[in-house]
Design an enzyme around this catalytic site. Structure first.
Site, PDB file in Angstrom:
ATOM      1  N   HIS A  52       1.451  -2.965   3.756  1.00  0.00           N
ATOM      2  CA  HIS A  52       2.373  -2.260   3.247  1.00  0.00           C
ATOM      3  C   HIS A  52       1.585  -0.888   2.218  1.00  0.00           C
ATOM      4  O   HIS A  52       0.891  -0.614   2.059  1.00  0.00           O
ATOM      5  CB  HIS A  52       2.610  -3.146   2.909  1.00  0.00           C
ATOM      6  CG  HIS A  52       1.953  -4.358   1.280  1.00  0.00           C
ATOM      7  ND1 HIS A  52       1.838  -5.277   1.547  1.00  0.00           N
ATOM      8  CD2 HIS A  52       1.974  -3.509  -0.241  1.00  0.00           C
ATOM      9  CE1 HIS A  52       1.035  -5.989   0.245  1.00  0.00           C
ATOM     10  NE2 HIS A  52       1.090  -4.564  -0.281  1.00  0.00           N
TER      11      HIS A  52
HETATM   12  P1  TYD Z   1       2.472  -9.944   0.451  1.00  0.00           P
HETATM   13  O1  TYD Z   1       2.476  -8.732  -1.001  1.00  0.00           O
HETATM   14  O2  TYD Z   1       3.062  -9.031   1.405  1.00  0.00           O
HETATM   15  O3  TYD Z   1       0.843  -9.926   0.671  1.00  0.00           O
HETATM   16  P2  TYD Z   1      -0.070  -9.227   1.524  1.00  0.00           P
HETATM   17  O4  TYD Z   1      -0.395  -7.862   1.140  1.00  0.00           O
HETATM   18  O5  TYD Z   1      -0.849 -10.062  -0.050  1.00  0.00           O
HETATM   19  O6  TYD Z   1      -0.524 -10.014   2.139  1.00  0.00           O
HETATM   20  O7  TYD Z   1       3.282 -10.848  -0.409  1.00  0.00           O
HETATM   21  C1  TYD Z   1       3.220 -12.474   0.711  1.00  0.00           C
HETATM   22  C2  TYD Z   1       4.445 -12.951   0.593  1.00  0.00           C
HETATM   23  O8  TYD Z   1       4.583 -13.807  -1.426  1.00  0.00           O
HETATM   24  C3  TYD Z   1       5.756 -12.352   0.303  1.00  0.00           C
HETATM   25  O9  TYD Z   1       6.937 -12.920   0.226  1.00  0.00           O
HETATM   26  C4  TYD Z   1       6.251 -11.941  -1.594  1.00  0.00           C
HETATM   27  C5  TYD Z   1       5.201 -13.137  -1.812  1.00  0.00           C
HETATM   28  N1  TYD Z   1       4.535 -12.768  -3.509  1.00  0.00           N
HETATM   29  C6  TYD Z   1       5.785 -12.835  -4.235  1.00  0.00           C
HETATM   30  O10 TYD Z   1       6.497 -13.898  -4.336  1.00  0.00           O
HETATM   31  N2  TYD Z   1       5.117 -12.402  -5.667  1.00  0.00           N
HETATM   32  C7  TYD Z   1       4.231 -11.475  -5.788  1.00  0.00           C
HETATM   33  O11 TYD Z   1       3.928 -10.537  -7.273  1.00  0.00           O
HETATM   34  C8  TYD Z   1       3.694 -11.459  -4.714  1.00  0.00           C
HETATM   35  C9  TYD Z   1       2.363 -10.361  -4.798  1.00  0.00           C
HETATM   36  C10 TYD Z   1       4.153 -12.117  -3.463  1.00  0.00           C
END
Ligand code: TYD
Length: 149
Positions: A52
């Protein structure tokens, strides 16, 4: 087109026979105030994270333990960074597509973020990311043209 702003930052390191120490102060060692910290751990072998971009968020990514790769993409250029030292951080500016893979077993990916969590700041689809880059470019060009008038 943005990726040149993403750089490895060497953090302060206090070397000590009892164990080394690294510290980070917002707006001093990194170019933003730290509003949030999160970390990835227990990543199974072969898994990847990220996939993303963020509209506004700035981040510093650190391999606090172990190693992994961070692939950055500004829509024009793609670059792979290998992180394997606790005293190096990768600065990621806004509007950069990122993927993380090649996690070593037991690795910890520590992330310092400039904003609180906000799902509206995410762009989770690559084509939408490319379209948003185009829109931002057009807005910038319009602003420059208006400035000249
Ligand atoms: P995401 O940022 O999509 O993970 P990555 O990029 O590492 O694969 O986040 C995964 C899940 O965690 C998503 O449902 C949102 C949640 N999340 C939070 O609630 N707070 C946060 O600070 C972060 C980074 C993620």
């Amino acid at each position: 087109m943005g990726i040149e702003k993403c750089k490895i930052i060497e953090l302060p390191k206090i070397t000590d026979a009892r164990g080394n120490l690294t510290f980070i102060e917002g707006n001093k060692h990194i170019p933003f105030e730290i509003k949030r910290i999160y970390y990835l751990y227990d990543v199974p072998g072969g898994e990847s994270r990220g996939g993303h971009a963020h509209r506004k968020l700035q981040q510093l990514i650190i391999a606090a333990s172990g190693s992994f790769d961070v692939i950055l993409d500004d829509g024009f250029e793609r670059k792979r960074f290998y992180l394997n030292r606790s005293y190096y951080g990768l600065y990621v500016s806004p509007m950069i597509w990122r993927e993380l893979d090649n996690f070593s077993s037991g690795s910890v990916c520590l992330v310092l973020a400039s904003e609180l969590y906000n799902e509206n700041d995410y762009i989770r689809d690559y084509e939408t990311f490319k379209k948003q880059l185009k829109i931002n470019q057009e807005i910038k060009k319009e602003e420059l043209d208006n400035g000249k008038k």
